[in-house]
Design a protein around this motif. Structure first.
Motif, PDB file in Angstrom:
ATOM      1  N   ARG A 296       0.862  -1.200   0.087  1.00  0.00           N
ATOM      2  CA  ARG A 296       0.086   0.035  -0.044  1.00  0.00           C
ATOM      3  C   ARG A 296       0.797   1.258  -0.131  1.00  0.00           C
ATOM      4  N   ARG A 297       0.303   2.409  -0.430  1.00  0.00           N
ATOM      5  CA  ARG A 297       1.051   3.587  -0.286  1.00  0.00           C
ATOM      6  C   ARG A 297       1.608   3.855   1.139  1.00  0.00           C
ATOM      7  N   ASP A 298       0.886   3.463   2.003  1.00  0.00           N
ATOM      8  CA  ASP A 298       1.471   4.045   3.302  1.00  0.00           C
ATOM      9  C   ASP A 298       2.232   2.810   3.907  1.00  0.00           C
ATOM     10  N   ASP A 299       2.386   1.813   3.230  1.00  0.00           N
ATOM     11  CA  ASP A 299       3.522   0.789   3.774  1.00  0.00           C
ATOM     12  C   ASP A 299       4.828   1.519   3.451  1.00  0.00           C
ATOM     13  N   THR A 300       6.008   1.055   3.851  1.00  0.00           N
ATOM     14  CA  THR A 300       7.259   1.475   3.775  1.00  0.00           C
ATOM     15  C   THR A 300       8.315   0.893   3.021  1.00  0.00           C
ATOM     16  N   VAL A 301       9.235   1.310   2.631  1.00  0.00           N
ATOM     17  CA  VAL A 301      10.291   0.520   2.168  1.00  0.00           C
ATOM     18  C   VAL A 301      11.851   1.220   2.096  1.00  0.00           C
ATOM     19  N   THR A 302      12.661   0.302   2.692  1.00  0.00           N
ATOM     20  CA  THR A 302      13.919   1.035   2.821  1.00  0.00           C
ATOM     21  C   THR A 302      14.876   0.392   1.537  1.00  0.00           C
ATOM     22  N   SER A 303      15.889   0.914   1.154  1.00  0.00           N
ATOM     23  CA  SER A 303      16.534   0.693   0.013  1.00  0.00           C
ATOM     24  C   SER A 303      18.064   0.700   0.002  1.00  0.00           C
ATOM     25  N   THR A 304      18.744   0.623  -1.048  1.00  0.00           N
ATOM     26  CA  THR A 304      19.948   0.450  -1.302  1.00  0.00           C
ATOM     27  C   THR A 304      20.709   1.557  -2.106  1.00  0.00           C
ATOM     28  N   HIS A 305      22.163   1.437  -2.372  1.00  0.00           N
ATOM     29  CA  HIS A 305      22.510   2.509  -3.252  1.00  0.00           C
ATOM     30  C   HIS A 305      22.097   2.160  -4.947  1.00  0.00           C
ATOM     31  N   ARG A 306      21.326   0.990  -4.901  1.00  0.00           N
ATOM     32  CA  ARG A 306      20.892   0.868  -6.161  1.00  0.00           C
ATOM     33  C   ARG A 306      19.341   0.893  -6.202  1.00  0.00           C
ATOM     34  N   GLY A 307      18.918   2.029  -5.991  1.00  0.00           N
ATOM     35  CA  GLY A 307      17.615   2.086  -5.601  1.00  0.00           C
ATOM     36  C   GLY A 307      16.607   2.885  -6.443  1.00  0.00           C
ATOM     37  N   HIS A 308      17.038   3.438  -7.655  1.00  0.00           N
ATOM     38  CA  HIS A 308      15.953   4.191  -8.522  1.00  0.00           C
ATOM     39  C   HIS A 308      14.879   3.191  -8.712  1.00  0.00           C
ATOM     40  N   GLY A 309      14.830   2.238  -9.006  1.00  0.00           N
ATOM     41  CA  GLY A 309      13.772   1.247  -9.661  1.00  0.00           C
ATOM     42  C   GLY A 309      12.811   0.890  -8.384  1.00  0.00           C
ATOM     43  N   HIS A 310      13.703   0.968  -7.169  1.00  0.00           N
ATOM     44  CA  HIS A 310      12.567   0.690  -5.827  1.00  0.00           C
ATOM     45  C   HIS A 310      11.723   1.779  -5.872  1.00  0.00           C
ATOM     46  N   TYR A 311      12.335   2.873  -5.912  1.00  0.00           N
ATOM     47  CA  TYR A 311      11.332   4.362  -5.602  1.00  0.00           C
ATOM     48  C   TYR A 311      10.526   4.589  -6.689  1.00  0.00           C
ATOM     49  N   LEU A 312      10.846   4.159  -7.867  1.00  0.00           N
ATOM     50  CA  LEU A 312       9.720   4.314  -8.861  1.00  0.00           C
ATOM     51  C   LEU A 312       8.415   3.280  -8.726  1.00  0.00           C
ATOM     52  N   ALA A 313       9.015   2.195  -8.396  1.00  0.00           N
ATOM     53  CA  ALA A 313       7.855   0.850  -8.157  1.00  0.00           C
ATOM     54  C   ALA A 313       7.108   1.438  -6.924  1.00  0.00           C
ATOM     55  N   LYS A 314       7.608   2.058  -5.938  1.00  0.00           N
ATOM     56  CA  LYS A 314       6.954   2.453  -4.676  1.00  0.00           C
ATOM     57  C   LYS A 314       5.950   3.734  -4.799  1.00  0.00           C
ATOM     58  N   GLY A 315       6.030   4.075  -6.214  1.00  0.00           N
ATOM     59  CA  GLY A 315       5.143   5.074  -6.443  1.00  0.00           C
ATOM     60  C   GLY A 315       5.851   6.670  -6.260  1.00  0.00           C
ATOM     61  N   GLY A 316       7.186   6.694  -6.224  1.00  0.00           N
ATOM     62  CA  GLY A 316       7.776   8.119  -6.240  1.00  0.00           C
ATOM     63  C   GLY A 316       7.712   8.744  -7.541  1.00  0.00           C
ATOM     64  N   SER A 317       8.113  10.125  -7.116  1.00  0.00           N
ATOM     65  CA  SER A 317       7.998  11.020  -8.378  1.00  0.00           C
ATOM     66  C   SER A 317       9.120  10.813  -9.351  1.00  0.00           C
ATOM     67  N   LEU A 318       8.872  10.746 -10.783  1.00  0.00           N
ATOM     68  CA  LEU A 318       9.911  10.877 -11.477  1.00  0.00           C
ATOM     69  C   LEU A 318      10.612  12.220 -11.632  1.00  0.00           C
ATOM     70  N   ARG A 319       9.907  13.249 -11.789  1.00  0.00           N
ATOM     71  CA  ARG A 319      10.319  14.375 -11.754  1.00  0.00           C
ATOM     72  C   ARG A 319      11.389  14.787 -10.605  1.00  0.00           C
ATOM     73  N   GLY A 320      10.979  14.049  -9.314  1.00  0.00           N
ATOM     74  CA  GLY A 320      11.726  14.414  -8.072  1.00  0.00           C
ATOM     75  C   GLY A 320      12.944  13.776  -8.209  1.00  0.00           C
ATOM     76  N   LEU A 321      12.915  12.374  -8.841  1.00  0.00           N
ATOM     77  CA  LEU A 321      14.088  11.433  -8.929  1.00  0.00           C
ATOM     78  C   LEU A 321      15.174  12.262  -9.873  1.00  0.00           C
ATOM     79  N   VAL A 322      14.574  12.603 -10.958  1.00  0.00           N
ATOM     80  CA  VAL A 322      15.660  13.089 -11.886  1.00  0.00           C
ATOM     81  C   VAL A 322      16.170  14.369 -11.453  1.00  0.00           C
ATOM     82  N   ALA A 323      15.366  15.196 -10.956  1.00  0.00           N
ATOM     83  CA  ALA A 323      15.910  16.372 -10.477  1.00  0.00           C
ATOM     84  C   ALA A 323      16.864  16.118  -9.365  1.00  0.00           C
ATOM     85  N   GLU A 324      16.395  15.280  -8.601  1.00  0.00           N
ATOM     86  CA  GLU A 324      17.660  14.755  -7.244  1.00  0.00           C
ATOM     87  C   GLU A 324      18.965  14.500  -7.930  1.00  0.00           C
ATOM     88  N   LEU A 325      18.757  13.815  -9.039  1.00  0.00           N
ATOM     89  CA  LEU A 325      20.144  12.960  -9.658  1.00  0.00           C
ATOM     90  C   LEU A 325      20.745  14.345 -10.355  1.00  0.00           C
TER      91      LEU A 325
END
Ligand SMILES: Cc1ncc(C[n+]2csc(CCOP(=O)(O)OP(=O)(O)O)c2C)c(N)n1
Length: 338
Positions: free
Chosen positions: A63-92
């Motif tokens: 669910r959206r309110d479930d949580t995830v912790t990730s690794t140094h290889r985490g772009h895919g985890h973030y996107l799959a969890k419903g993260g923002s693509l704009r937020g990801l790319v701007a962060e990079l």
């Protein structure tokens, strides 16, 4: 211990959704790879091309309110969890509009609103954090579950054992998911890992352990869905191991002198995207027009995210002194806060 989990009857909407998520991760990371090679992105980049079935299959049952912790290889985890693509790319790009205001970068993507508690440059650090998130859920009386992604290399560090032991002893709602891509940087799995399996260690902690084909998104989905349901119902943690292959180097620029080129060719043959497309095709539910539309939508979304990032401002120098303490974050949440 090895999971016979690939469902016989294809759930077409689920398979289609997983395909879309995986393709999105693949195309985003290909663009990131190209931008990095062109010198447009600072820092270190670790890509998960070839491993998309793990991210997509594991996050879909959450669910959206479930949580995830990730690794140094985490772009895919973030996107799959419903993260923002704009937020990801701007962060990079290190921009102020990034999901961490440009202060995290690839290895420290975090977004609490999306339930993404953080990628982590410190190997294994996400596992104790997952125990904390799970304990917090229990103390707050919610039925949230935390899923912790980690690599096979991470599983050989002490915090792995501490976290799994504590989660098992306290029956915490955590799903430990090892993304075993066969390598810890340049160290082969077999060279550094006793017992031949990460999932096998579950027996020592008295919890469920399953080894999975990590290139089969539906298998990963089924195993994680069962582990999440168990955790939500108070059944405690599980230790899953998804075996997959990383197609890129450990980091972008890695000359990969430690492995045979044939390994990547094998990986391409086991392509999780191709496999899922094939499954849909065999069930006569593959629609070329749909696939083209999905691809085009994703590419347009990526173009938009890159344009957004490039047009975004750098963080103000003074921003280096904010977000250091939890007080800053609380101040910002308060109405009228900075
Ligand atoms: C505590 C700690 N030790 C060492 C490192 C250096 N390091 C970064 S990635 C890595 C290997 C990771 O392998 P694995 O956990 O299998 O994940 P993968 O890179 O395969 O996804 C190492 C040793 C680190 N970041 N943190």
């Amino acid at each position: 211990m090895t999971a016979p989990l690939t469902p016989d009857v294809l759930d077409v909407p689920l398979a289609s959704a997983l395909y879309r998520t995986m393709l999105r991760i693949r195309r985003v990371e290909e663009r990131i790879r190209d931008l990095y090679a062109a010198g447009r992105l600072p820092g270190f980049i670790h890509l998960s091309i070839g491993q998309e079935a793990v991210a997509a299959g594991a996050c879909a049952p959450l669910r959206r309110d479930d949580t995830v912790t990730s690794t140094h290889r985490g772009h895919g985890h973030y996107l799959a969890k419903g993260g923002s693509l704009r937020g990801l790319v701007a962060e990079l790009y290190g921009k102020a509009t990034g999901c961490c205001r440009g202060k995290g970068g690839s290895m420290h993507i975090a977004d609490v609103a999306a339930g993404y508690l953080g990628a982590n440059g410190v190997l294994t650090a996400g596992l104790p954090l997952a125990c904390g998130a799970a304990l917090s859920a229990r103390m707050r009386g919610t039925d949230q579950v935390c899923l912790a992604f980690f690599g096979d290399g991470a599983a050989n560090r002490g915090p792995f054992h501490e976290a799994v032991n504590l989660a098992a002893a306290w029956a915490l709602p955590v799903v430990f998911l090892c993304e075993n891509n066969g390598w810890a940087s340049s160290t082969a799995f077999a060279a550094a890992t006793a017992g031949g399996s990460i999932a096998g260690r579950a027996a020592g902690y008295g919890i469920v352990g399953l080894s999975l084909d990590g290139n089969e998104a539906l298998t990963v989905h089924a195993a994680v869905a069962a582990a999440v349901a168990r955790a939500r119902a108070g059944g405690g943690p599980s230790l899953l191991e998804a075996r997959t292959i990383r197609w890129q180097g450990h980091f972008e620029g890695d000359p990969q002198v430690y492995r045979e080129k044939t390994e990547v060719l094998d990986g391409r043959r086991a392509d999780p995207l191709g496999r899922l497309a094939e499954r849909l095709r065999t069930a006569s539910t593959w629609d070329e027009r749909w696939a083209k539309e999905v691809e085009e939508t994703i590419l347009a979304e990526i173009d938009d995210a890159v344009a957004f990032a490039e047009a975004s401002p750098d963080p103000e120098p003074a921003a280096a002194f904010t977000d250091l303490f939890v007080r800053d974050v609380e101040d910002r949440r308060r109405p009228g806060g900075p």
